[in-house]
Design an enzyme around this catalytic site. Structure first.
Site, mmCIF file in Angstrom:
data_model
loop_
_atom_site.group_PDB
_atom_site.id
_atom_site.type_symbol
_atom_site.label_atom_id
_atom_site.label_comp_id
_atom_site.label_asym_id
_atom_site.label_seq_id
_atom_site.Cartn_x
_atom_site.Cartn_y
_atom_site.Cartn_z
ATOM 1 N N SER A 130 -46.045 48.716 34.073
ATOM 2 C CA SER A 130 -47.394 48.170 33.935
ATOM 3 C C SER A 130 -48.458 48.755 34.891
ATOM 4 O O SER A 130 -47.915 49.607 35.871
ATOM 5 C CB SER A 130 -46.984 46.740 34.659
ATOM 6 O OG SER A 130 -48.089 46.101 35.328
ATOM 7 N N TYR A 154 -42.407 41.855 41.229
ATOM 8 C CA TYR A 154 -42.610 42.220 39.999
ATOM 9 C C TYR A 154 -42.704 43.642 39.797
ATOM 10 O O TYR A 154 -42.247 44.320 39.176
ATOM 11 C CB TYR A 154 -43.607 41.285 39.438
ATOM 12 C CG TYR A 154 -43.990 41.670 37.996
ATOM 13 C CD1 TYR A 154 -43.036 41.397 37.147
ATOM 14 C CD2 TYR A 154 -45.350 42.409 37.667
ATOM 15 C CE1 TYR A 154 -43.688 42.068 35.755
ATOM 16 C CE2 TYR A 154 -45.801 42.734 36.718
ATOM 17 C CZ TYR A 154 -45.069 42.524 35.778
ATOM 18 O OH TYR A 154 -45.317 43.272 34.380
ATOM 19 N N LYS A 158 -40.709 47.312 37.946
ATOM 20 C CA LYS A 158 -41.307 48.409 37.329
ATOM 21 C C LYS A 158 -41.081 49.480 37.843
ATOM 22 O O LYS A 158 -40.767 50.579 37.167
ATOM 23 C CB LYS A 158 -42.773 48.002 36.706
ATOM 24 C CG LYS A 158 -42.847 46.467 36.082
ATOM 25 C CD LYS A 158 -42.337 46.753 34.769
ATOM 26 C CE LYS A 158 -42.462 45.411 34.015
ATOM 27 N NZ LYS A 158 -41.916 45.212 32.757
HETATM 28 P P1 NAD Z 1 -43.401 37.530 27.466
HETATM 29 O O1 NAD Z 1 -42.768 36.691 28.337
HETATM 30 O O2 NAD Z 1 -44.220 37.123 26.577
HETATM 31 O O3 NAD Z 1 -42.293 38.326 26.858
HETATM 32 C C1 NAD Z 1 -41.002 38.906 27.354
HETATM 33 C C2 NAD Z 1 -40.169 38.227 26.566
HETATM 34 O O4 NAD Z 1 -38.571 38.854 27.325
HETATM 35 C C3 NAD Z 1 -39.822 36.855 26.408
HETATM 36 O O5 NAD Z 1 -39.829 36.398 24.998
HETATM 37 C C4 NAD Z 1 -38.625 36.457 27.206
HETATM 38 O O6 NAD Z 1 -37.982 35.173 26.686
HETATM 39 C C5 NAD Z 1 -37.602 37.873 26.942
HETATM 40 N N1 NAD Z 1 -36.874 37.777 28.174
HETATM 41 C C6 NAD Z 1 -36.857 38.000 29.476
HETATM 42 N N2 NAD Z 1 -35.811 38.104 30.236
HETATM 43 C C7 NAD Z 1 -34.925 38.319 29.086
HETATM 44 C C8 NAD Z 1 -33.625 38.540 29.266
HETATM 45 N N3 NAD Z 1 -32.865 38.984 30.421
HETATM 46 N N4 NAD Z 1 -32.689 38.847 27.896
HETATM 47 C C9 NAD Z 1 -33.405 38.445 26.929
HETATM 48 N N5 NAD Z 1 -34.813 38.385 26.809
HETATM 49 C C10 NAD Z 1 -35.608 38.112 28.118
HETATM 50 O O7 NAD Z 1 -44.126 38.794 28.117
HETATM 51 P P2 NAD Z 1 -45.167 39.756 27.555
HETATM 52 O O8 NAD Z 1 -46.653 39.605 28.101
HETATM 53 O O9 NAD Z 1 -44.874 40.074 25.898
HETATM 54 O O10 NAD Z 1 -44.449 41.094 28.405
HETATM 55 C C11 NAD Z 1 -43.688 42.155 27.782
HETATM 56 C C12 NAD Z 1 -43.418 43.099 28.819
HETATM 57 O O11 NAD Z 1 -44.468 43.795 29.117
HETATM 58 C C13 NAD Z 1 -42.643 42.699 30.078
HETATM 59 O O12 NAD Z 1 -41.723 43.451 30.470
HETATM 60 C C14 NAD Z 1 -43.806 42.701 30.975
HETATM 61 O O13 NAD Z 1 -43.566 42.919 32.365
HETATM 62 C C15 NAD Z 1 -44.609 43.803 30.358
HETATM 63 N N6 NAD Z 1 -46.192 43.715 30.691
HETATM 64 C C16 NAD Z 1 -46.691 42.672 30.391
HETATM 65 C C17 NAD Z 1 -48.237 42.622 30.792
HETATM 66 C C18 NAD Z 1 -48.937 41.516 30.567
HETATM 67 O O14 NAD Z 1 -50.080 41.139 31.187
HETATM 68 N N7 NAD Z 1 -48.521 40.726 29.422
HETATM 69 C C19 NAD Z 1 -48.750 43.617 31.534
HETATM 70 C C20 NAD Z 1 -47.970 44.683 31.946
HETATM 71 C C21 NAD Z 1 -46.550 44.802 31.631
HETATM 72 C C1 UD1 Z 2 -51.909 40.441 36.930
HETATM 73 C C2 UD1 Z 2 -50.836 40.724 38.047
HETATM 74 C C3 UD1 Z 2 -50.243 42.017 37.677
HETATM 75 C C4 UD1 Z 2 -49.608 41.856 36.326
HETATM 76 C C5 UD1 Z 2 -50.696 41.368 35.119
HETATM 77 C C6 UD1 Z 2 -49.936 40.929 33.899
HETATM 78 C C7 UD1 Z 2 -51.537 39.677 40.294
HETATM 79 C C8 UD1 Z 2 -51.944 40.014 41.633
HETATM 80 N N1 UD1 Z 2 -51.446 40.711 39.375
HETATM 81 O O1 UD1 Z 2 -52.793 41.086 36.947
HETATM 82 O O2 UD1 Z 2 -49.197 42.655 38.657
HETATM 83 O O3 UD1 Z 2 -49.330 43.297 35.803
HETATM 84 O O4 UD1 Z 2 -51.118 40.086 35.697
HETATM 85 O O5 UD1 Z 2 -49.021 39.912 34.004
HETATM 86 O O6 UD1 Z 2 -51.046 38.583 39.762
HETATM 87 N N2 UD1 Z 2 -58.765 35.436 37.608
HETATM 88 C C9 UD1 Z 2 -59.344 34.417 37.769
HETATM 89 N N3 UD1 Z 2 -58.826 33.080 37.568
HETATM 90 C C10 UD1 Z 2 -57.831 32.955 36.807
HETATM 91 C C11 UD1 Z 2 -57.039 33.970 36.891
HETATM 92 C C12 UD1 Z 2 -57.500 35.529 36.724
HETATM 93 O O7 UD1 Z 2 -60.530 34.552 38.229
HETATM 94 O O8 UD1 Z 2 -57.303 31.700 36.724
HETATM 95 C C13 UD1 Z 2 -59.111 37.032 37.890
HETATM 96 C C14 UD1 Z 2 -58.209 37.691 38.514
HETATM 97 O O9 UD1 Z 2 -58.462 37.471 40.196
HETATM 98 C C15 UD1 Z 2 -58.467 39.276 38.184
HETATM 99 C C16 UD1 Z 2 -58.996 38.896 36.676
HETATM 100 O O10 UD1 Z 2 -59.082 37.692 36.506
HETATM 101 O O11 UD1 Z 2 -59.638 39.736 38.539
HETATM 102 C C17 UD1 Z 2 -57.585 39.168 35.784
HETATM 103 O O12 UD1 Z 2 -56.449 38.560 36.170
HETATM 104 P P1 UD1 Z 2 -55.069 38.542 35.570
HETATM 105 O O13 UD1 Z 2 -55.386 37.988 34.092
HETATM 106 O O14 UD1 Z 2 -54.133 37.531 36.409
HETATM 107 O O15 UD1 Z 2 -54.546 39.885 35.707
HETATM 108 P P2 UD1 Z 2 -54.400 41.016 36.801
HETATM 109 O O16 UD1 Z 2 -54.714 40.284 38.043
HETATM 110 O O17 UD1 Z 2 -55.069 42.170 36.508
#
Ligand code: NAD
Ligand code: UD1
Length: 349
Positions: A130, A154, A158
């Site tokens: 991430s 969190y 990572k």
């Molecule tokens: P998500 O929650 O939709 O998907 C994660 C999946 O993993 C879920 O289906 C959950 O049920 C499963 N899971 C969690 N713990 C588990 C376990 N112990 N055993 C088996 N299954 C398990 O999240 P996502 O948005 O699809 O994210 C996927 C990955 O990408 C995550 O590792 C997340 O940290 C990373 N990531 C996501 C974002 C984002 O903004 N969505 C940003 C950066 C990194």
């Molecule tokens: C957040 C997490 C980051 C994580 C990512 C994906 C925090 C501080 N950071 O990132 O660690 O990897 O999600 O899960 O939580 N915003 C609003 N109103 C809202 C929601 C968000 O104004 O209700 C703003 C935030 O302040 C930010 C932008 O929208 O400026 C994006 O926010 P968000 O979607 O939560 O992502 P990140 O903050 O980048």
């Protein structure tokens, strides 16, 4: 990588389900393991339907990553060419409240996976890292060399997993590992048949805004309007989830490169968009007004975060295709067709 058999952990989740679909369309056989902690088996069923006219299939195994005997049994029964590892918990605020739960699920889960992979001689991994590992960057765009830090448990999971991967590769060069640092994944498959369906109150901007647009929440709270950005609101690098999914296929291809060891790539667009710009694009795409309420900065938020995409473009031969308008329009297509996500109505949530 010549198409083969891929295990996808967390494949029922948001990014996982979109990636499984792209894998099937590209001819890979896929096995998903997921404990459905933050997802629904319906997502896998819909992926199956979307890929129905393509040869390969997906099997689904409801299992926790930390269940070593079950994982071992699956690896003993099927030869996997590589693993794409999405499974993990991702809510920043919850990780601050329950750090041990995050370290156990994300770090112990990954160690269990790596041990079982090694036992069965499967040493190719693509891992979901991430942009959270960049902390609060002073300089943007963030290159992969930027110093690492994490602002919360969190993000630290990572960071720790990245270090674990670097360590195991250091002592065993048979490991081929690509760690992908995602910026802000948004949008949905253009069919509107799969998308993001978070449990409870969404933490992230787009799922929250989507729930305002369908009438589930009255207004969007904008966190901070005094940043030194174009309009005072936070700037992020939003990337379409289908582009992100394609980035994983590019990473799998790269794993066949004999020179690959343990590498890290940013997956973003290289463009920064403010919260208010995102609101305007979503209003245009949906035709809905999004009422906003301004509040103070959210603790832990960076001001401006966007990616340098050069390394991924050069070495993975991958570049994001979709722009903000397409991200919003596909998000709205999913939201309007599935206002309660995979659930038929709020009463069943
Ligand atoms: P998500 O929650 O939709 O998907 C994660 C999946 O993993 C879920 O289906 C959950 O049920 C499963 N899971 C969690 N713990 C588990 C376990 N112990 N055993 C088996 N299954 C398990 O999240 P996502 O948005 O699809 O994210 C996927 C990955 O990408 C995550 O590792 C997340 O940290 C990373 N990531 C996501 C974002 C984002 O903004 N969505 C940003 C950066 C990194
Ligand atoms: C957040 C997490 C980051 C994580 C990512 C994906 C925090 C501080 N950071 O990132 O660690 O990897 O999600 O899960 O939580 N915003 C609003 N109103 C809202 C929601 C968000 O104004 O209700 C703003 C935030 O302040 C930010 C932008 O929208 O400026 C994006 O926010 P968000 O979607 O939560 O992502 P990140 O903050 O980048």
């Amino acid at each position: 990588m010549a198409v083969g058999s891929i295990m996808v952990t967390g494949g029922a989740g948001y990014i996982g389900s979109h990636t499984v679909l792209q894998l099937l369309l590209d001819g890979y056989q896929v096995a998903v393991i997921d404990n459905l902690d933050n997802s629904s088996a319906t997502a896998i069923q819909r992926v199956r339907e979307l890929a129905a006219h393509h040869g390969p299939s997906v099997t689904f195994h409801q299992m926790d990553l930390r269940d070593k005997p079950a994982l071992d049994k699956l690896f003993a029964s099927t030869k996997f060419d590589a693993v794409i590892h999405f499974a993990g918990l991702k809510a920043v605020g919850e990780s601050v409240e329950k750090p041990l739960m995050y370290y156990d699920n994300n770090v112990v889960g990954t160690i269990t996976l790596l041990e079982v992979m090694a036992t069965h001689g499967c040493k190719k991994l693509v891992f979901s890292s991430s942009a959270a590992v960049y902390g609060w960057p002073k300089v943007v765009p963030c290159t992969e060399e930027y110093p690492l830090s994490a602002a919360n448990p969190y993000g630290r999971t990572k960071l720790f997993i990245e270090e674990i991967c670097r360590d195991i590769h250091r002592i065993d060069s048979e490991w081929k590992i690509i760690m992908l640092r995602y910026f802000n994944p948004v949008g949905a498959h253009p069919s509107g048949y799969i998308g993001e369906d978070p449990r409870g109150i969404p933490n992230n901007l787009m799922p929250f805004m989507q729930q305002v647009a369908v009438g589930r929440r009255p207004a969007l709270t904008v966190f901070g309007s005094d940043y030194s950005t174009r309009d005072g609101t936070g700037v992020r690098d939003y990337i379409h989830v289908v582009d992100l999914a394609d980035g994983h296929i590019a990473a799998l291809n790269k794993l066949s490169d004999p020179s690959i060891g343990c590498e890290v790539y940013n997956l973003g667009t290289g463009k920064g968009t403010s919260v208010l710009e995102m609101v305007a694009a979503f209003e245009k795409a949906s035709g809905k007004e999004i009422p906003v309420v301004f509040s103070g900065r959210r603790p832990g938020d960076a001001e401006i975060l966007y990616a340098s995409t050069k390394k991924a473009e050069l070495e993975l031969n991958w570049k994001a295709k979709y722009d903000i308008n397409e991200m919003c329009s596909h998000q709205w297509n999913w939201a309007s067709k599935n206002p309660y996500g995979y659930k038929p109505s709020e009463s069943k949530s």
